[in-house]
Design an enzyme around this catalytic site. Structure first.
Site, PDB file in Angstrom:
ATOM      1  N   ARG A 295       0.493  -0.866  -0.020  1.00  0.00           N
ATOM      2  CA  ARG A 295       0.285  -0.324   0.023  1.00  0.00           C
ATOM      3  C   ARG A 295       1.171   0.948  -0.352  1.00  0.00           C
ATOM      4  NH1 ARG A 295      -3.453  -3.187   3.770  1.00  0.00           N
ATOM      5  NH2 ARG A 295      -5.427  -3.097   2.417  1.00  0.00           N
ATOM      6  N   GLU A 430     -12.573  -4.073  -6.910  1.00  0.00           N
ATOM      7  CA  GLU A 430     -12.580  -3.371  -5.782  1.00  0.00           C
ATOM      8  C   GLU A 430     -13.558  -2.937  -6.170  1.00  0.00           C
ATOM      9  OE1 GLU A 430      -9.530  -1.209  -3.850  1.00  0.00           O
ATOM     10  OE2 GLU A 430      -9.285  -0.208  -4.991  1.00  0.00           O
ATOM     11  N   ASP A 454     -13.001  -2.809  -0.071  1.00  0.00           N
ATOM     12  CA  ASP A 454     -13.523  -1.994  -1.027  1.00  0.00           C
ATOM     13  C   ASP A 454     -14.952  -2.461  -2.012  1.00  0.00           C
ATOM     14  OD1 ASP A 454     -12.999   0.832   0.205  1.00  0.00           O
ATOM     15  OD2 ASP A 454     -11.792   0.008  -0.916  1.00  0.00           O
TER      16      ASP A 454
HETATM   17  C1  PEP Z   1      -9.507  -3.804  -0.170  1.00  0.00           C
HETATM   18  O1  PEP Z   1      -9.693  -2.712  -1.194  1.00  0.00           O
HETATM   19  O2  PEP Z   1     -10.419  -4.758  -0.253  1.00  0.00           O
HETATM   20  C2  PEP Z   1      -8.211  -2.895   0.049  1.00  0.00           C
HETATM   21  C3  PEP Z   1      -7.061  -4.143  -0.562  1.00  0.00           C
HETATM   22  O3  PEP Z   1      -7.330  -2.237  -0.120  1.00  0.00           O
HETATM   23  P1  PEP Z   1      -7.589  -1.449   0.670  1.00  0.00           P
HETATM   24  O4  PEP Z   1      -7.853  -1.622   2.422  1.00  0.00           O
HETATM   25  O5  PEP Z   1      -6.418  -0.383   1.116  1.00  0.00           O
HETATM   26  O6  PEP Z   1      -8.834  -0.177   0.663  1.00  0.00           O
HETATM   27 MG    MG Z   2      -9.532  -0.867  -1.183  1.00  0.00          MG
END
Ligand code: PEP
Ligand code: MG
Length: 531
Positions: A295, A430, A454
């Site tokens: 990330r 997502e 998400d």
């Molecule tokens: C998600 O959305 O599943 C993801 C891996 O990204 P983040 O949790 O950083 O939004």
């Molecule tokens: Mg995400």
């Protein structure tokens, strides 16, 4: 009992006597020499001996902690061969008619200061390395043998700080833990401690004085606490914590080094998610096959202003190098919604999760995006980097991303800056839209990674930040599973691979289901890799 708290760099509990690391005393004096050429030869000979020692250290580290971590000693060897470094030492000897010891010490100080003053975190970290390698040459010139006097009895090594070469020279079988006054979690020493599976706490401060040498102590690497002269109750508690930890670890350890394949022969890659370069140690420790989600926005969140190209390049390069050929999937900036940095100057929004975030920022504030892409393409020369884009909803976005990549590559080429052209590109699945167009998307990219955090929020229309909605939030909802299945079928129909990097990937109740869907990868937090 004294309790000191620091920063844990590796979990686990160790119990034993504190043994303070003592460095040999050595005084460098400036003395006049007439035979300057003979002095230069003395320096050259010491340099050759040092190179031999570093080669041996490299071999030892290679066997103990693996290639990625042994690399530091190769870097030290290269530093010794650096023409500017050699020229500086010899110039000082010749022009000031002084002894080699003085010239090496002065050069080490100058170079270390030069590195420290640089804008780039990676280069700043090299100050410790140039000092470390110069210390080695000085020890040889002064006829002092280096090395740590370890006690016969295994002990907890305490020190102000430890250089990587000091750490790797320790007889591992006699080290119960590390406790240091200073040090950074990103230092090679911290990475080595993690890779060596040794409980370690840094930043304990000056309370950790050498007056405590020989005292009984307990390191609780889970909480970052060091107990000195523990009372009976604490000792019993820690012994129990240690026993449980060892039992658990022993069971899971049996899985390391094994191929990620089911009993029925289905292969699935188990990768790890990270937010920071300092997490790479945990990835290696748990034997993840790669990094499935870096990330990158955490790099922006930890800064007071936009991290520049060099700073980003250093971090991505380090991740790629430490992973030594294993895949490192770096997600481009996913700022906005719950991840806010003031210096972006983002407006307050009614619906931030549905707002100006992630790829939407990158495609409109292209300078920010281009800086990151330049750093990524440059870092890709040093390992197996893939790039992944968050929050995709349309083919138009992919088209635009590719245009910007072409621009970035054209600029790097024109500037003669080395970069890797054929970096694997993927998108996060997502949003429900990305699932519905996944067949078309699969034709344009190399892989998918499902962001179930998400995807669940947008599919169920439930704000992932709102704890009042927990009762309604069902990550096992059939709609989510159907979407993952659909994306997997479409990826495979176009010959592309698909993984999951959202939290659902580590949900052991669903592992069997994911295998049935034919997912190629699960990327989970480092601690979940072995489970
Ligand atoms: C998600 O959305 O599943 C993801 C891996 O990204 P983040 O949790 O950083 O939004
Ligand atoms: Mg995400």
């Amino acid at each position: 009992m004294i309790t000191i708290t620091g920063k844990s760099v590796f979990g686990g509990v160790s119990i034993g006597r504190l043994s303070f690391y003592k460095r040999k005393q050595r005084v460098i004096k400036r003395t006049h020499v007439d035979a300057v050429e003979a002095e230069c030869t003395r320096f050259q000979e010491a340099k050759t001996t040092a190179a031999g020692q570093l080669k041996e250290l490299y071999e030892k580290a290679l066997a103990d902690v693996g290639e990625a971590n042994a690399m530091i000693f190769e870097i030290h060897q290269m530093m010794l061969e650096d023409l500017d470094y050699i020229e500086s030492v010899e110039n000082i000897i010749r022009t000031q008619e002084v002894n080699a010891e003085f010239a090496v010490a002065a050069t080490a100080d100058n170079f270390a200061q030069m590195f420290t003053a640089m804008d780039d975190a990676y280069m700043q970290g090299r100050a410790a390395d140039v000092k470390d390698v110069s210390e080695r040459v000085l020890n040889i010139l002064c006829g002092v043998d280096e090395g740590i006097k370890q006690t016969e009895e295994p002990s907890i090594i305490a020190a102000d700080d430890l250089a990587p070469s000091e750490t790797v020279q320790l007889d591992k079988s006699k080290v119960l833990g590390f406790a240091t006054m200073y040090g950074s979690a990103n230092s090679h020493t911290a990475i080595l401690a993690r890779t060596m599976n040794i409980p370690a706490i840094i930043g304990l401060g000056e309370e950790l004085s050498d007056k405590l040498d020989g005292q009984m102590a307990v390191i609780d690497g889970f909480t970052g606490s060091l107990y000195i002269d523990p009372d009976e109750e604490t000792l019993a508690l820690m012994q129990e914590k240690r026993r449980e930890d060892l039992e658990q670890r022993a069971l899971l350890e049996q899985l390391k080094g094994k191929e990620n394949v089911t009993k029925s022969g289905q292969k699935i890659n188990i990768y790890a998610n990270i937010g920071n370069i300092s997490d790479v140690g945990a990835v290696l420790k748990n034997d993840a096959g790669g990094i499935g989600l870096f990330r990158s926005e955490f790099l922006y969140l930890e800064n007071n202003t936009f991290p520049d190209e060099e700073q980003q390049f250093a971090v991505y390069r380090q991740a790629a190098e430490n992973m030594a050929g294993r895949k490192v999937i770096i997600r481009t900036l996913d700022i906005g919604a719950d991840k806010q940095a003031d210096y972006f100057g983002l407006d307050k929004e009614e619906n931030p999760a549905l707002g100006y975030r992630a790829i939407r920022i990158c495609l409109t504030r292209t300078n920010i995006f281009k800086t990151q892409l330049r750093a990524l393409y440059r870092a890709a020369v040093f390992g197996n980097i893939s790039i992944m884009f968050p929050m995709i909803i349309s083919m138009k976005e992919i088209e635009k991303i590719k245009e910007i990549i072409a621009e970035v590559q054209g600029e790097l080429k024109a500037e003669g800056i080395p970069f890797r052209e054929d970096v694997e590109l993927g998108v996060m699945i997502e949003t429900p839209a990305s699932v519905m167009i996944s067949r078309e998307l699969a034709r344009e990219v190399d892989f998918f990674s499902v962001g179930t955090n998400d995807l669940t929020q947008y599919t169920l229309a439930i704000d992932r930040q709102n704890s009042k909605l927990d009762a309604f939030y069902d990550p096992h909802h059939p709609a989510i599973l159907a979407m993952i299945k659909m994306a997997a079928e479409n990826a495979h129909a176009e010959g592309k691979w698909i993984g999951i990097c959202g939290e659902l990937g580590a949900d052991l109740e669903l592992t069997e289901e994911f295998l049935k869907m034919g997912l190629d990868e699960l990327s989970v937090s480092p601690a979940m890799v072995l489970p």
